[in-house]
Design a protein around this motif. Structure first.
Motif, short mmCIF file in Angstrom:
data_model
loop_
_atom_site.label_atom_id
_atom_site.label_comp_id
_atom_site.label_asym_id
_atom_site.label_seq_id
_atom_site.Cartn_x
_atom_site.Cartn_y
_atom_site.Cartn_z
N VAL A 79 0.83 -1.21 0.00
CA VAL A 79 0.00 0.00 0.00
C VAL A 79 0.87 1.25 0.00
CG1 VAL A 79 -1.68 1.33 1.33
CG2 VAL A 79 -1.96 -1.14 1.10
N ILE A 80 1.89 1.29 0.86
CA ILE A 80 2.73 2.48 0.97
C ILE A 80 3.48 2.74 -0.34
CG2 ILE A 80 4.74 3.49 2.14
CD1 ILE A 80 3.84 1.91 4.66
N ALA A 81 4.11 1.69 -0.88
CA ALA A 81 4.83 1.85 -2.15
C ALA A 81 3.86 2.03 -3.31
CB ALA A 81 5.73 0.65 -2.40
N GLY A 82 2.73 1.33 -3.25
CA GLY A 82 1.76 1.38 -4.34
C GLY A 82 1.09 2.72 -4.49
N MET A 83 0.87 3.43 -3.39
CA MET A 83 0.25 4.75 -3.48
C MET A 83 1.14 5.73 -4.22
SD MET A 83 -2.80 4.65 -2.53
CE MET A 83 -3.18 6.40 -2.53
N PHE B 293 2.90 4.82 -6.81
CA PHE B 293 2.64 4.52 -8.21
C PHE B 293 1.26 4.97 -8.65
CE2 PHE B 293 6.52 2.29 -8.57
CZ PHE B 293 6.78 2.35 -9.93
N PHE B 294 0.31 4.94 -7.74
CA PHE B 294 -1.01 5.50 -8.01
C PHE B 294 -0.85 6.97 -8.41
CE2 PHE B 294 -4.76 7.83 -6.78
CZ PHE B 294 -5.84 7.00 -7.07
N THR B 295 -0.06 7.69 -7.62
CA THR B 295 0.18 9.12 -7.88
C THR B 295 0.96 9.31 -9.17
OG1 THR B 295 0.24 9.51 -5.50
CG2 THR B 295 1.13 11.24 -6.90
N ASP B 296 1.97 8.47 -9.39
CA ASP B 296 2.79 8.57 -10.60
C ASP B 296 1.91 8.49 -11.85
OD1 ASP B 296 4.83 8.53 -8.82
OD2 ASP B 296 5.55 6.52 -9.31
N ALA B 297 1.06 7.46 -11.89
CA ALA B 297 0.21 7.25 -13.07
C ALA B 297 -0.80 8.38 -13.22
CB ALA B 297 -0.51 5.91 -12.96
N TYR B 298 -1.38 8.81 -12.11
CA TYR B 298 -2.34 9.90 -12.16
C TYR B 298 -1.70 11.14 -12.77
CZ TYR B 298 -5.78 13.39 -10.77
OH TYR B 298 -6.71 14.39 -10.81
N ASP B 299 -0.51 11.48 -12.28
CA ASP B 299 0.16 12.71 -12.74
C ASP B 299 0.60 12.61 -14.19
OD1 ASP B 299 -0.11 14.07 -10.32
OD2 ASP B 299 1.74 13.26 -9.50
N LEU B 300 1.12 11.44 -14.60
CA LEU B 300 1.63 11.31 -15.96
C LEU B 300 0.52 11.27 -17.01
CD1 LEU B 300 4.57 8.73 -15.58
CD2 LEU B 300 4.74 11.18 -16.06
N ALA C 117 0.74 -2.47 -10.04
CA ALA C 117 -0.66 -2.50 -10.47
C ALA C 117 -1.44 -1.28 -9.98
CB ALA C 117 -1.33 -3.78 -9.96
N MET C 118 -0.93 -0.62 -8.95
CA MET C 118 -1.59 0.60 -8.49
C MET C 118 -1.57 1.68 -9.57
SD MET C 118 -2.83 -0.07 -5.55
CE MET C 118 -3.19 1.53 -4.80
N GLN C 119 -0.65 1.53 -10.52
CA GLN C 119 -0.62 2.45 -11.66
C GLN C 119 -1.94 2.41 -12.42
OE1 GLN C 119 1.75 1.74 -15.45
NE2 GLN C 119 3.05 3.29 -14.52
N GLY C 120 -2.51 1.21 -12.55
CA GLY C 120 -3.79 1.07 -13.24
C GLY C 120 -4.89 1.85 -12.54
N PHE C 121 -4.91 1.77 -11.21
CA PHE C 121 -5.92 2.53 -10.46
C PHE C 121 -5.68 4.03 -10.59
CE2 PHE C 121 -6.40 -1.45 -7.81
CZ PHE C 121 -7.67 -1.74 -8.28
N GLY C 122 -4.41 4.43 -10.70
CA GLY C 122 -4.10 5.85 -10.90
C GLY C 122 -4.64 6.35 -12.23
N ILE C 123 -4.46 5.54 -13.29
CA ILE C 123 -4.99 5.91 -14.61
C ILE C 123 -6.52 5.96 -14.56
CG2 ILE C 123 -5.21 5.17 -17.01
CD1 ILE C 123 -2.44 3.85 -16.71
N LEU C 124 -7.12 4.96 -13.93
CA LEU C 124 -8.58 4.91 -13.81
C LEU C 124 -9.11 6.10 -13.02
CD1 LEU C 124 -11.26 3.34 -14.19
CD2 LEU C 124 -10.72 2.11 -12.07
N PHE C 125 -8.44 6.41 -11.90
CA PHE C 125 -8.92 7.50 -11.05
C PHE C 125 -8.79 8.85 -11.74
CE2 PHE C 125 -8.59 10.54 -7.50
CZ PHE C 125 -9.79 10.26 -6.86
N SER C 126 -7.73 9.01 -12.56
CA SER C 126 -7.60 10.29 -13.28
C SER C 126 -8.79 10.50 -14.20
CB SER C 126 -6.29 10.32 -14.09
OG SER C 126 -6.31 9.40 -15.16
#
Length: 528
Positions: A26-30, A32-39, A170-179
């Motif tokens: 969760v800590i590391a994945g968040m 990547f969530f942010t990384d994907a959202y921002d990119l 895989a948290m990158q996928g949620f970041g893209i979805l959430f964006s």
């Protein structure tokens, strides 16, 4: 060989899956969530930026970002990411994973907010400020790649290490979805509150002044998930593999992991000293010994990531242009500015929900059963197949079956993520020595971002119509979307071939000579 391994590292290798594993994910994945959202959130608002700052009075179509501005706004964060991956990857091996981890997060939070506050008295000033802050945002994001992968790899056990590292990614996928979801919510709220006619009905009134808040809110929200996890990142102990094998502090490594694993561990300081003196643990990155042991592996991880990101980022950043070309997103002049954001976000959200996110979690489920090599080879193969399947009969899909095109296009995303997009991230965190692991992962990831830059800048021009009367304003004629997709298919096929240079680390602690392990893996694959 087990006697040469430190007790604390053996304990980590055989540890049962427990709470600290999921906490680390969760800590590391968040991050990547942010990384994907921002990119990827920038691709949702570039059309809006064109309308706000580059619409000419009396023009038959809404304004679009000029070629140099569009490529800079889209690609500058990738350039920053590349630089950050190299710098923070190296720094993570020199200073430790934990110390550098907090720096990258602070940079991401500050620059996400600053991106939304971009200012200027002219369009050029606003875009220049936005590009400046997005470069440094990318620089922080770049650090998250090698550090998150290395930390998760060094905390995980042998049996489920692949799944844990893949879960972080895989948290990158949620970041893209959430964006996409957040953009839908913001655009729907503003479109409902500030009614506006379409561009062809009333060009001047189609872009309300409040639309300027939409893109700023979307970009600034990327700071929130990163800020939430900062405290927990700072509470994580340094990884035992770094503390023992790189910092040579066996006592601290044993103390840290004893708390994490709830077991008694011996410091074994003499063994750490002995391991450190062995010549196989002293070669550097630019030594002949590194080339002999890991040169082929580094070629494999860098080449496959480079080729994958050309295709992956081309598809992600410019899917709005592809969907516009086939008519899934209506012509810009038939919408107002905010409603166009809504339509683009809806398309990206559907692709993320049906193709992108499931692909990531299929990798998590199967990576420790099928292995990294098999998943990567399979992913590249099906990406090639589906890319050719939509590219060669492109005119048929465009004219007769929009839904069929979207399904096929979504399948390329599915197999990118249930394939090389995940495995290229996982493998470099497993196969290199601890003292060079973060650096080598950073090099691999940076090479990938070089591919992303090629994709972001190249596809922008290549996908333009071959008819100069049908190109976007300011763009020269390109090779067209059909031929661009064929090129991406060829790139995926080359990635499939380069996969044969990548070793299989499934279930191994990498104690044996890596070249022998690679040869055994290849022999097994061909026997099958």
């Amino acid at each position: 060989m087990a006697r040469d391994q430190l007790q604390v590292l053996d304990a980590l290798d055989v540890a049962k899956t427990q709470l600290y594993h999921f906490t680390t994910i969760v800590i590391a994945g968040m991050g990547f969530f942010t990384d994907a959202y921002d990119l990827f959130s920038i691709s949702l608002v570039t059309k809006l930026l064109g309308r706000l700052y580059y619409t000419k009075p009396g023009a038959p179509k809404p304004g679009t970002l000029p070629p140099t501005v569009s490529s800079s706004v889209t690609g500058v964060a990738l350039v920053g990411t590349l630089a950050g991956q190299l710098f923070f990857g190296w720094l993570g091996d020199k200073m430790g994973r934990k110390k550098v981890y907090g720096i990258t997060l602070i940079l991401m939070v500050v620059c996400s907010i600053a991106s939304g506050l971009s200012f200027g008295q002219s369009p050029k000033g606003v875009m220049a400020t936005l590009c400046f802050f997005r470069f440094w945002l990318g620089f922080g994001i770049g650090g998250d790649y090698p550090l998150s992968a290395t930390i998760m790899s060094e905390y995980a056990n042998k049996k489920t290490r692949g799944a844990f590292i893949a879960a972080v990614f895989a948290m990158q996928g949620f970041g893209i979805l959430f964006s996409g979801i957040l953009s839908l919510i913001v655009a729907a709220a503003f479109d409902s509150k500030f009614k506006a006619p379409t561009y062809e009905e009333n060009a001047a009134a189609s872009t309300v002044p409040e639309a300027d808040y939409v893109w700023r809110i979307i970009l600034m929200f990327g700071a929130f998930p990163a800020a939430v996890t900062y405290y927990w990142r700072m509470k994580m102990p340094e990884t035992a593999r770094y503390t023992a094998l790189v910092a040579k502090n066996a006592k601290q490594a044993a103390q840290d992991m004893a708390k994490v694993l709830n077991v008694e561990l011996e410091a074994e300081e003499d063994k750490v000293e002995k391991i450190g003196q062995h010549k196989s643990n002293n070669f550097g990155l630019f030594s002949k010994e590194f080339v002999r042991r890991h040169g082929l592996h580094l070629f494999g991880t860098t080449s496959t990531w480079f080729l994958l990101d050309i295709a992956f980022y081309s598809q992600n950043l410019f899917q709005k242009d592809v969907f516009s070309a086939i008519g899934w997103i209506p012509p810009a002049k038939t919408m107002n500015a905010i409603h166009e954001v809504y339509k683009i976000a809806r398309a990206q959200t559907l692709i993320a929900l049906c193709g992108t996110v499931p692909g990531y979690w299929f990798t998590v489920a199967f990576i420790d059963r099928m292995g990294r090599f098999a998943i990567q080879l399979m992913g590249f193969f099906f990406m090639t197949v589906f890319m050719f399947a939509i590219a060669i009969p492109y005119n048929h899909w465009r004219d007769n079956s929009h839904i069929g095109f979207v399904v096929m296009y979504g399948l390329t995303f599915f197999f990118a993520n249930f394939g090389p997009n995940a495995t290229t991230f996982v493998v470099p965190a497993e196969i290199f020595p601890a003292r060079l692991r973060s650096t080598c992962h950073g090099i691999s990831a940076a090479t990938g971002k070089a591919g992303a830059i090629v994709g972001a800048y190249g596809f922008l021009y290549a996908a333009q119509s071959t008819d100069k009367t049908k190109t976007d304003a300011g763009y020269p004629p390109g090779i067209g979307i059909k031929n661009s997709l064929i090129v991406l298919g060829v790139i995926n096929a080359i990635g499939m071939l380069c996969t044969f240079a990548v070793p299989e680390p499934k279930g191994k602690s990498w104690k044996r000579h890596p070249k022998k392990m690679w040869m055994q893996m290849m022999k097994k694959e061909f026997e099958m």
